[in-house]
Scaffold this active site. Structure first.
Site, short mmCIF file in Angstrom:
data_model
loop_
_atom_site.label_atom_id
_atom_site.label_comp_id
_atom_site.label_asym_id
_atom_site.label_seq_id
_atom_site.Cartn_x
_atom_site.Cartn_y
_atom_site.Cartn_z
N VAL A 399 0.86 -1.16 0.09
CA VAL A 399 -0.01 -0.02 -0.04
C VAL A 399 0.71 1.26 -0.18
CG1 VAL A 399 -1.67 1.32 1.24
CG2 VAL A 399 -1.90 -0.94 1.13
N ASP A 400 1.90 1.42 0.89
CA ASP A 400 2.71 2.45 0.89
C ASP A 400 3.55 2.73 -0.54
OD1 ASP A 400 3.78 4.67 2.44
OD2 ASP A 400 4.94 3.45 3.58
N ASP A 401 4.01 1.73 -1.10
CA ASP A 401 4.75 1.97 -2.32
C ASP A 401 3.84 2.49 -3.38
OD1 ASP A 401 7.79 0.49 -2.73
OD2 ASP A 401 6.67 -0.05 -0.83
N ARG A 472 0.43 8.50 4.15
CA ARG A 472 0.65 8.57 2.47
C ARG A 472 -0.46 8.19 1.67
NH1 ARG A 472 5.35 8.38 4.57
NH2 ARG A 472 5.21 6.31 4.98
#
Length: 653
Positions: A399-401, A472
């Protein structure tokens, strides 16, 4: 104010106490120098990837794997041994991060690996390590993963490790433990490991190296392998563990065969080619060793690829070598693009534009769509659209990437990536957990009681929502500013407000630590439209300013993960943390405050002649308290991003 944008004034910055090799620069020159350096590190294919260094556990385990399999490359072993010797502390121990206290399990593995590499027990560094280990309880007090390794090398009995029967793969979803209830990294490690533990597989250990000298009590006489289990639930599970061992001989053989076949099918389906199972070292090694036990021959292509995937993690230099826990090209590339976009938001430098477009096209080709993924257990009807962390990890998009890459594509302002962004945003919106936050790989992976099982002495079995990842996600969704995402953003904002600590900071799960968490949230708040005068923002600003050091920089050590009263503090400033703090304050509209000017001054004073900065510290956790990382790119693209953002803020204030 000490700094002026050179395009406005041409003024140089004072460089008192400038480190050797540093080059006096003004703001624009510093940005240009850092940008040139970063562009020079781009791979011709379009991506950036920097070394990802962990503690000495991983390189030691590489040597142990070679001896487990009797596949010993003596030249490589010698280089890894050189690296291990160079990392020992003054007391002979091995820390989990540079400058940290010695860690018992890491020191045991390093000692065992060096002994296997030929270091004699009487060597000074071996004596110091051994004395330190014995002083701290001996090898019987090692963590679970280390004790499992010792059991496979026949250094301790199997009763000294938790009961991990392969039949766990057959448990129904309603059962208190199920493989889908733990994090992706846990399940990829546990499934092949359950085969090794069930069949009590023995390492080949061709030189018959033992470490009996590391035990205070003879290993088969030790009665306190689980003395670390203190909670009532943990003790109850230990009782069940003992009952399971007693009942194991009565288990019908066909059930074991069925479980073994299902576990084998599970990890073989996820081998992930040359990127390896889960694209993480420990899972890859467990899979490789399980393949060997299962009789998959040496010339089998899948087995050969599995070994090649492990070797791709090596960083080999002239005299030393170490093994990375994984690689981070998607993450590194997304963040490098964001830094370059900030630096070129006004100049539109053709070389930089070509570089970022090449990177974004490379990233576009790495987006995952409807391949099978474990996240579908929580979201079976959700269409794919995420990115992994590594070159390839199709079962486990991150999810972050995904938020970072899609945000970079959004900033490119080109129709070429419209569909990539749409798919990514829909996937992220669909991965929101019930409490409004986001985990890194799974939704609602918050069965906290599982951290009490004896296997989970690292306390990192789960992937619950965290503030940094959640921030993010709203950074992307807020920037998109589409009405269908507003309910998702509002739930996430409520989660983030609830997560703010009383002092105004936010915990950083994936970066060290409160400065990283606070930077993440303030950038997310700004993108989501939270005004700078918001009470939560002002509390965070006050906290950040209070943590600035006398030299104008910020720094934070990993000790804060062990003692939460130590927040935003370190024995020196770092370029990484200074960059984060400057960007966080800029997001809160603090462009003209002296703290920002002093932070930028710190970055310019410490920039080296090649345009980069060099922080020696580890700057992120893999698992807080137990496993730490050094992203070698963080002191390269984050300072550039901060300087460029400051320059742009001056122009448009």
């Amino acid at each position: 104010m000490l700094i002026e944008n050179s395009s406005l004034s041409g003024a140089d910055v004072s460089h008192a106490n400038m480190p050797a090799g540093a080059k006096p620069v003004n703001l624009d020159t510093g940005i240009a120098l850092a940008k040139t350096g970063l562009l020079g590190l781009q791979n011709p294919a379009g991506y950036w990837v920097f070394e990802l260094e962990a503690d000495c556990t991983i390189p030691a385990e590489y040597i142990l794997m070679m001896h487990y399999m009797a596949e010993i490359d003596t030249s490589l072993q010698a280089k890894i041994a050189n690296f291990l010797r160079s990392q020992a502390g003054a007391d002979g121990s091995y820390p989990l991060y540079k400058g940290g206290p010695g860690d018992l399990s890491c020191t045991i593995k390093a000692y065992y690996a060096l002994k296997m590499a030929g270091d004699g027990m009487d060597a000074a560094h071996m004596q110091k390590a051994r004395e330190w280990i014995l002083m701290h309880g001996g090898a019987a007090k090692a963590n679970v993963f280390t004790r499992i390794m010792l059991a496979m090398f026949q250094q301790i009995p199997w009763c000294g490790v938790p009961f991990i029967p392969v039949e766990i793969i057959l448990l129904p979803k309603w059962f208190p433990f199920h493989i889908d209830k733990v994090s992706y990294w846990s399940r990829t490690v546990m499934v092949p490991l359950s085969i090794l533990c069930t069949y009590r597989v023995k390492a080949r250990n061709p030189h018959k190296i033992d470490i009996a000298e590391l035990f205070l009590i003879q290993a088969d006489q030790e009665k306190h392998y689980f003395s670390h289990v203190k909670t009532p639930l943990g003790k109850a599970i230990l009782v069940l563990d003992r009952i399971g061992r007693l009942l194991e001989p009565m288990l019908p053989s066909f059930i074991r065969r069925k479980a073994t076949a299902r576990a084998t099918d599970w990890f073989m389906a996820r081998l992930n080619g040359y990127d390896g199972l889960g694209a993480i070292f420990t899972a890859m090694v467990n899979a490789y060793e399980a393949m060997d036990y299962l009789g998959i021959p040496l010339d089998n292509p899948q087995r050969q690829i599995a070994r090649a995937a492990i070797d791709k993690l090596l960083v080999v230099k002239d005299d030393t070598a170490y093994c990375q826990p994984c690689v981070s090209p998607i993450w590194d590339t997304g963040l490098a693009v964001l830094a370059l976009q900030e630096a070129d938001s006004q100049e539109h430098d053709p070389q930089s534009l070509q570089a970022t477009q090449s990177a974004l096209r490379w990233l576009a080709n790495k987006q995952l769509s409807d391949e099978p993924g474990d996240w579908r257990v929580q979201r079976p009807d959700l269409a794919g659209g995420g990115w992994a962390f590594q070159f390839g990890n199709s079962y486990y998009p991150d999810v972050d990437d995904t938020a970072v890459v899609a945000y970079a594509m959004l900033q490119a302002q080109t129709p070429e990536f419209t569909e990539n962004i749409r798919r990514a945003a829909n996937w992220i919106a669909g991965m929101q957990s019930r409490n409004g936050g986001y985990g890194a790989f799974d939704a609602d992976n918050d069965h906290y009681y599982l951290n009490q099982i004896p296997f989970a002495d690292h306390g990192a079995l789960l992937d619950p929502p965290t503030a940094d990842v959640s921030a993010r996600c709203i950074m992307l969704l807020g920037k998109l500013d589409m009405p269908q995402y507003r309910p998702v953003i509002d739930r996430c904002l409520a989660y983030l407000r609830a997560e703010q600590d009383i002092d105004g900071s936010w915990f950083g799960r994936w970066g060290t630590n409160y400065i990283y968490g606070t930077w993440s949230v303030l950038l997310g708040f700004a993108a989501a439209g939270i005004p700078a005068n918001d009470t939560s923002v002002r509390r965070a600003v006050t906290w950040l300013k209070s943590k600035q050091r006398a030299d104008g920089g910020w720094g934070e050590g990993n000790i804060g993960y062990h003692d939460s009263s130590i927040r935003g503090e370190f024995d020196c400033s770092t370029a990484f943390h200074t960059a984060l703090a400057v960007m966080a304050l800029l997001a809160a509209k603090e462009t003209d405050c002296p703290e920002v000017a002093d932070g930028v001054n710190y970055l310019l004073k410490n920039q080296q002649a090649d345009g980069f900065w060099y922080d020696d510290c580890f700057n992120a956790p893999g698992f807080p308290k137990f496993f730490y990382l050094k992203y070698h790119g963080y002191d390269k693209f984050f300072p550039l991003w901060a300087l460029a953002r400051y320059s742009n803020a001056l122009k448009f204030r």
